[in-house]
Scaffold this motif. Sequence first.
Motif, PDB file in Angstrom:
ATOM      1  N   HIS A  38       0.942  -1.148   0.144  1.00  0.00           N
ATOM      2  CA  HIS A  38       0.013  -0.105   0.161  1.00  0.00           C
ATOM      3  C   HIS A  38       0.876   1.107  -0.153  1.00  0.00           C
ATOM      4  O   HIS A  38       1.513   1.565   1.071  1.00  0.00           O
ATOM      5  N   PHE A  39       1.049   1.813  -1.283  1.00  0.00           N
ATOM      6  CA  PHE A  39       1.930   3.028  -1.282  1.00  0.00           C
ATOM      7  C   PHE A  39       1.277   4.193  -0.783  1.00  0.00           C
ATOM      8  O   PHE A  39       0.033   4.542  -0.718  1.00  0.00           O
ATOM      9  N   ALA A  40       2.174   5.231  -0.454  1.00  0.00           N
ATOM     10  CA  ALA A  40       1.739   6.685   0.309  1.00  0.00           C
ATOM     11  C   ALA A  40       0.933   7.145  -0.847  1.00  0.00           C
ATOM     12  O   ALA A  40       0.201   8.026  -0.414  1.00  0.00           O
ATOM     13  N   ASN A  41       1.450   7.135  -2.161  1.00  0.00           N
ATOM     14  CA  ASN A  41       0.612   7.865  -3.133  1.00  0.00           C
ATOM     15  C   ASN A  41      -0.798   7.104  -3.635  1.00  0.00           C
ATOM     16  O   ASN A  41      -1.071   7.783  -4.615  1.00  0.00           O
ATOM     17  N   GLY A  42      -1.074   6.184  -2.870  1.00  0.00           N
ATOM     18  CA  GLY A  42      -2.300   5.588  -3.342  1.00  0.00           C
ATOM     19  C   GLY A  42      -2.476   4.302  -4.007  1.00  0.00           C
ATOM     20  O   GLY A  42      -3.158   3.503  -4.117  1.00  0.00           O
ATOM     21  N   THR A 100       9.413  -6.394   7.450  1.00  0.00           N
ATOM     22  CA  THR A 100       8.308  -7.107   7.899  1.00  0.00           C
ATOM     23  C   THR A 100       8.323  -6.913   9.345  1.00  0.00           C
ATOM     24  O   THR A 100       7.023  -7.002   9.888  1.00  0.00           O
ATOM     25  N   ALA A 101       9.054  -6.460  10.227  1.00  0.00           N
ATOM     26  CA  ALA A 101       8.841  -6.452  11.526  1.00  0.00           C
ATOM     27  C   ALA A 101       8.028  -5.170  11.780  1.00  0.00           C
ATOM     28  O   ALA A 101       7.334  -4.921  12.672  1.00  0.00           O
ATOM     29  N   ASN A 102       7.938  -4.178  10.894  1.00  0.00           N
ATOM     30  CA  ASN A 102       7.379  -2.963  11.164  1.00  0.00           C
ATOM     31  C   ASN A 102       6.268  -2.699  10.018  1.00  0.00           C
ATOM     32  O   ASN A 102       5.588  -1.913   9.952  1.00  0.00           O
ATOM     33  N   ALA A 103       6.040  -3.811   9.234  1.00  0.00           N
ATOM     34  CA  ALA A 103       4.926  -3.892   8.320  1.00  0.00           C
ATOM     35  C   ALA A 103       4.964  -2.718   7.423  1.00  0.00           C
ATOM     36  O   ALA A 103       4.042  -1.759   7.218  1.00  0.00           O
ATOM     37  N   SER A 104       6.234  -2.444   6.761  1.00  0.00           N
ATOM     38  CA  SER A 104       6.189  -1.204   6.014  1.00  0.00           C
ATOM     39  C   SER A 104       7.524  -1.507   4.815  1.00  0.00           C
ATOM     40  O   SER A 104       7.985  -2.545   4.848  1.00  0.00           O
ATOM     41  N   PHE A 105       7.596  -0.790   4.050  1.00  0.00           N
ATOM     42  CA  PHE A 105       8.576  -0.741   2.957  1.00  0.00           C
ATOM     43  C   PHE A 105       8.894   0.460   2.219  1.00  0.00           C
ATOM     44  O   PHE A 105       8.395   1.487   2.470  1.00  0.00           O
ATOM     45  N   THR A 106      10.225   0.341   1.549  1.00  0.00           N
ATOM     46  CA  THR A 106      10.590   1.406   0.569  1.00  0.00           C
ATOM     47  C   THR A 106      11.079   0.843  -0.889  1.00  0.00           C
ATOM     48  O   THR A 106      11.541  -0.103  -0.773  1.00  0.00           O
ATOM     49  N   THR A 133      24.107  13.706 -13.818  1.00  0.00           N
ATOM     50  CA  THR A 133      23.593  12.292 -14.101  1.00  0.00           C
ATOM     51  C   THR A 133      22.459  12.416 -14.834  1.00  0.00           C
ATOM     52  O   THR A 133      21.490  13.017 -14.536  1.00  0.00           O
ATOM     53  N   SER A 134      22.415  11.412 -15.778  1.00  0.00           N
ATOM     54  CA  SER A 134      21.228  11.241 -16.551  1.00  0.00           C
ATOM     55  C   SER A 134      20.210   9.968 -16.113  1.00  0.00           C
ATOM     56  O   SER A 134      19.348   9.694 -16.711  1.00  0.00           O
ATOM     57  N   VAL A 135      20.777   9.396 -14.864  1.00  0.00           N
ATOM     58  CA  VAL A 135      20.324   8.305 -14.392  1.00  0.00           C
ATOM     59  C   VAL A 135      19.000   8.866 -13.491  1.00  0.00           C
ATOM     60  O   VAL A 135      19.556   9.756 -12.610  1.00  0.00           O
ATOM     61  N   ASP A 136      17.747   8.233 -13.473  1.00  0.00           N
ATOM     62  CA  ASP A 136      16.702   8.785 -12.539  1.00  0.00           C
ATOM     63  C   ASP A 136      16.373   7.827 -11.757  1.00  0.00           C
ATOM     64  O   ASP A 136      16.550   6.716 -11.725  1.00  0.00           O
ATOM     65  N   VAL A 137      16.142   8.283 -10.747  1.00  0.00           N
ATOM     66  CA  VAL A 137      15.768   7.333  -9.414  1.00  0.00           C
ATOM     67  C   VAL A 137      14.539   8.097  -8.642  1.00  0.00           C
ATOM     68  O   VAL A 137      14.304   9.339  -8.341  1.00  0.00           O
ATOM     69  N   ASP A 138      13.715   7.432  -8.248  1.00  0.00           N
ATOM     70  CA  ASP A 138      12.466   7.765  -7.350  1.00  0.00           C
ATOM     71  C   ASP A 138      12.527   6.941  -5.727  1.00  0.00           C
ATOM     72  O   ASP A 138      12.867   5.537  -6.131  1.00  0.00           O
ATOM     73  N   PHE A 139      12.124   7.443  -4.922  1.00  0.00           N
ATOM     74  CA  PHE A 139      11.813   6.656  -3.697  1.00  0.00           C
ATOM     75  C   PHE A 139      10.208   6.804  -3.283  1.00  0.00           C
ATOM     76  O   PHE A 139       9.991   7.998  -3.125  1.00  0.00           O
ATOM     77  N   LEU A 140       9.892   5.507  -2.984  1.00  0.00           N
ATOM     78  CA  LEU A 140       8.489   5.766  -2.726  1.00  0.00           C
ATOM     79  C   LEU A 140       8.403   4.554  -1.143  1.00  0.00           C
ATOM     80  O   LEU A 140       8.925   3.721  -1.200  1.00  0.00           O
ATOM     81  N   HIS A 141       7.283   4.998  -0.354  1.00  0.00           N
ATOM     82  CA  HIS A 141       7.145   4.532   0.889  1.00  0.00           C
ATOM     83  C   HIS A 141       5.787   4.087   1.130  1.00  0.00           C
ATOM     84  O   HIS A 141       4.887   4.549   0.226  1.00  0.00           O
ATOM     85  N   GLY A 142       5.587   2.964   1.954  1.00  0.00           N
ATOM     86  CA  GLY A 142       4.225   2.598   2.328  1.00  0.00           C
ATOM     87  C   GLY A 142       4.139   1.391   3.075  1.00  0.00           C
ATOM     88  O   GLY A 142       5.167   1.388   4.029  1.00  0.00           O
ATOM     89  N   ARG A 146      -1.420  -3.618   4.747  1.00  0.00           N
ATOM     90  CA  ARG A 146      -2.488  -2.752   5.771  1.00  0.00           C
ATOM     91  C   ARG A 146      -2.446  -1.231   4.976  1.00  0.00           C
ATOM     92  O   ARG A 146      -1.557  -0.758   4.500  1.00  0.00           O
ATOM     93  N   PRO A 147      -3.689  -0.735   5.041  1.00  0.00           N
ATOM     94  CA  PRO A 147      -3.657   0.494   4.270  1.00  0.00           C
ATOM     95  C   PRO A 147      -2.863   1.493   4.971  1.00  0.00           C
ATOM     96  O   PRO A 147      -2.474   1.442   6.088  1.00  0.00           O
TER      97      PRO A 147
END
Length: 273
Positions: A38-42, A100-106, A133-142, A146-147
Amino acid sequence: MTSSSDWITVGALADGFAPEAFILPNLAELAGQAFTLHFANGWQIEHRFEQDRLAWHAADGHSSGSAAYRATSIRPGLYLVDFVKHEAGRSWSISLVLDTANASFTAVIGRLPDQAQTHEGLYHRALAGKPLTSVDVDFLHGSLDRPWQDGHCLHAPTDELVGLRNQYRYSPSEVYEHIYLNERFYAWQCLKGVEQGLCDTDRCHYYKIAEQLYLFVWQEKIVPTLGLVLIDLQQHRSDGKIFGYAGASFDALSNFPISSYCQVLNHTEYPRD
């Protein structure tokens, strides 16, 4: 030993790292398990692990597929899952830190430049106000299974590595050092190996995952490269991957694992004004 101008492709780097590499084993324990991210962006995407492949399916039906994956664990309850996603004629590097211990991810999503972008000189990019740099990267959390609610993921940007000089031994033949200069840049040099004598300063990102455990990501500008490692300063180990074009023709990718025994060489503390 390379000369000062002998930059090599990521495929050649992979060949250099491979012999007797200190890589962590690919875990089979995730096979048969599934996590809904479940990502923070929906976004809501189910990831189902098989023995050799990972399948994903988005709740809105806009994305589904499968890929071979690598899964490792540098600490109990924490998994690094890495794969390359091919969709709509493009390829993305996908790395998931499953806590998994904190039920979260990056999630770290990386993209390499196309051939035309690599022909754009550094001076032109600098004058245009673009990243070098021409390499792109994004970081998403969730959150896992669980919602999402604010505060569910404690992985956060950190400056705790700034000032650290760390040595990484990836194999008997491949040794590097990193100097974490500030919140946006670090310097590296190859002390021993196929890039011996080469060095540079590149864009980077730091996230604290747990006490003395950090996610470190860098984007190289000379040879388009995305690197990602988890650095465990308690156990003096790191684990991750390097992603880039296998050769000079832009028609094949290299996404290879790297793990090391690491050692803090020193820590610089600047005097306060």
